[in-house]
Design a protein around this motif. Sequence first.
Motif, PDB file in Angstrom:
ATOM      1  N   VAL A   1      -8.414   7.803   0.925  1.00  0.00           N
ATOM      2  CA  VAL A   1      -7.135   6.922   0.703  1.00  0.00           C
ATOM      3  C   VAL A   1      -6.571   6.176   2.410  1.00  0.00           C
ATOM      4  O   VAL A   1      -6.795   6.991   3.128  1.00  0.00           O
ATOM      5  CB  VAL A   1      -6.114   7.836   0.022  1.00  0.00           C
TER       6      VAL A   1
ATOM      7  N   LYS B   1       0.924   9.997   3.430  1.00  0.00           N
ATOM      8  CA  LYS B   1       1.606  10.192   2.183  1.00  0.00           C
ATOM      9  C   LYS B   1       0.727  10.033   0.926  1.00  0.00           C
ATOM     10  O   LYS B   1       0.605  11.076   0.049  1.00  0.00           O
ATOM     11  CB  LYS B   1       2.694   9.243   1.961  1.00  0.00           C
ATOM     12  N   LYS B   2      -0.189   9.055   0.838  1.00  0.00           N
ATOM     13  CA  LYS B   2      -0.975   8.906  -0.165  1.00  0.00           C
ATOM     14  C   LYS B   2      -2.166  10.076  -0.295  1.00  0.00           C
ATOM     15  O   LYS B   2      -2.800  10.429  -1.404  1.00  0.00           O
ATOM     16  CB  LYS B   2      -1.839   7.682   0.007  1.00  0.00           C
ATOM     17  N   SER B   3      -2.546  10.512   0.992  1.00  0.00           N
ATOM     18  CA  SER B   3      -3.594  11.601   0.798  1.00  0.00           C
ATOM     19  C   SER B   3      -2.910  12.845   0.386  1.00  0.00           C
ATOM     20  O   SER B   3      -3.657  13.556  -0.587  1.00  0.00           O
ATOM     21  CB  SER B   3      -4.270  12.053   2.240  1.00  0.00           C
TER      22      SER B   3
ATOM     23  N   SER C   1      -0.319  12.920  -1.961  1.00  0.00           N
ATOM     24  CA  SER C   1      -0.283  12.707  -3.159  1.00  0.00           C
ATOM     25  C   SER C   1      -1.570  12.778  -4.194  1.00  0.00           C
ATOM     26  O   SER C   1      -1.473  13.186  -5.216  1.00  0.00           O
ATOM     27  CB  SER C   1       0.460  11.289  -3.363  1.00  0.00           C
ATOM     28  N   LYS C   2      -2.597  12.614  -3.160  1.00  0.00           N
ATOM     29  CA  LYS C   2      -4.006  12.445  -4.263  1.00  0.00           C
ATOM     30  C   LYS C   2      -4.279  14.020  -4.423  1.00  0.00           C
ATOM     31  O   LYS C   2      -4.780  14.378  -5.403  1.00  0.00           O
ATOM     32  CB  LYS C   2      -5.067  12.029  -3.118  1.00  0.00           C
TER      33      LYS C   2
END
Length: 282
Positions: free
Chosen positions: A204, A208-210, A212-213
Motif C-alpha cells: 500500500v 496510514k494505509k499500511s 489500516s491494512k
Amino acid sequence: MQKIAVITDSGCDLSQETIKENNIQVLPFRIIYSDREYLDKVTISEEQVYEDLSNGIIPTTSLPDLQYTENIIRKLKDEGYTHVVVVSVSSNLSGTFNSIQLLCEEHPELMYYFFDTKTLGFPVGAIALEVSKLIKEKASFEEIIDKLPNIKKSISGYVTFNTLEFLKKGGRIGRVAGTVGEMLHLKPIISSDDEGHLYPFCKVRGRKKSISKLKEILNSYLEGGKCRVWVLNGAALEEARAFFEEIKNKHNISEISFETIGSAMGVHTGPGAIGLCIKKEY
C-alpha cells in the motif's frame, strides 16, 4: 518418566519475563558490528540495537553462538531432562535449524524433535509458548510432536515498515526494487509463506494505509472466531501503542499483548516496524 524441555532461538522475540515464566531455553543470535560482536538478549538489548540503527550503525546477524548452545544442552542433561523440542526459525531464512541439529548429534543421551516453523519473529515465539503450555499440561513428547503441525497452521504474522532501507541493505529485497518502492512511498506488509520464505502479503502507499491494512487483516481473522493477538513494536512505540489501544477491545480477541520486535528481526525491519501475530482459536 519424560522430562521435556523446549528450545528456541532469540528470533522468537519473546520477552525475558515470558521466557523465564515459561521455562523456555533461548539460543541467542550473534549481533555483529564491524569491530565487535554481541549475543542477542544476553550482552546487548533491543533498545541498543535500535538506537544504533537510528544512528546509521547497522550490524548483521549470524547463527547462535555454538558454545552457548552447547552449555544449554549440557545444563539440560545435568538437570535430568530426557526429551527436547527444538522450535526453530525457518530453515529457508537461517542456517540455525541445521546447526542446532548438528550440535545435538553430539549429545545422543537426549531425545530430540526439531520443528522447522517455516516462519520468523514472534510467530516462532508463539509456537514455543504453545509447546511450553503443553509441557505444563503434562502432554507427552509424542503428543506434542503430533500437535505441532496444527499449532503452526493456527499462527500467522504480519509486519509493516516505515522504510525499505534496512530490507534493502540486508539483501532481503533488491536495491532497484527497494529504491523504486521508496520513491513510490510503498509500505509492504510482509508475511511468510508455506515454504518459510518472506513475501509481500500486500503493498500500500503511505504509513496510514499500511496500518489500516493491518486492521483489515486482523478483522478478517476475527470474523472467523476467537483469536489470541500480539501487537508488535519495533521502535515505533507511539504509533504501535495507538494501534494497540484502537484494536484491544475488538470482538473475538480472547487475549491481547504488546510486544517488542527483537534485534534479530529489527536489523532487517529497522526502526518504525509495526506488526501482528495472530493465533486462531477456532
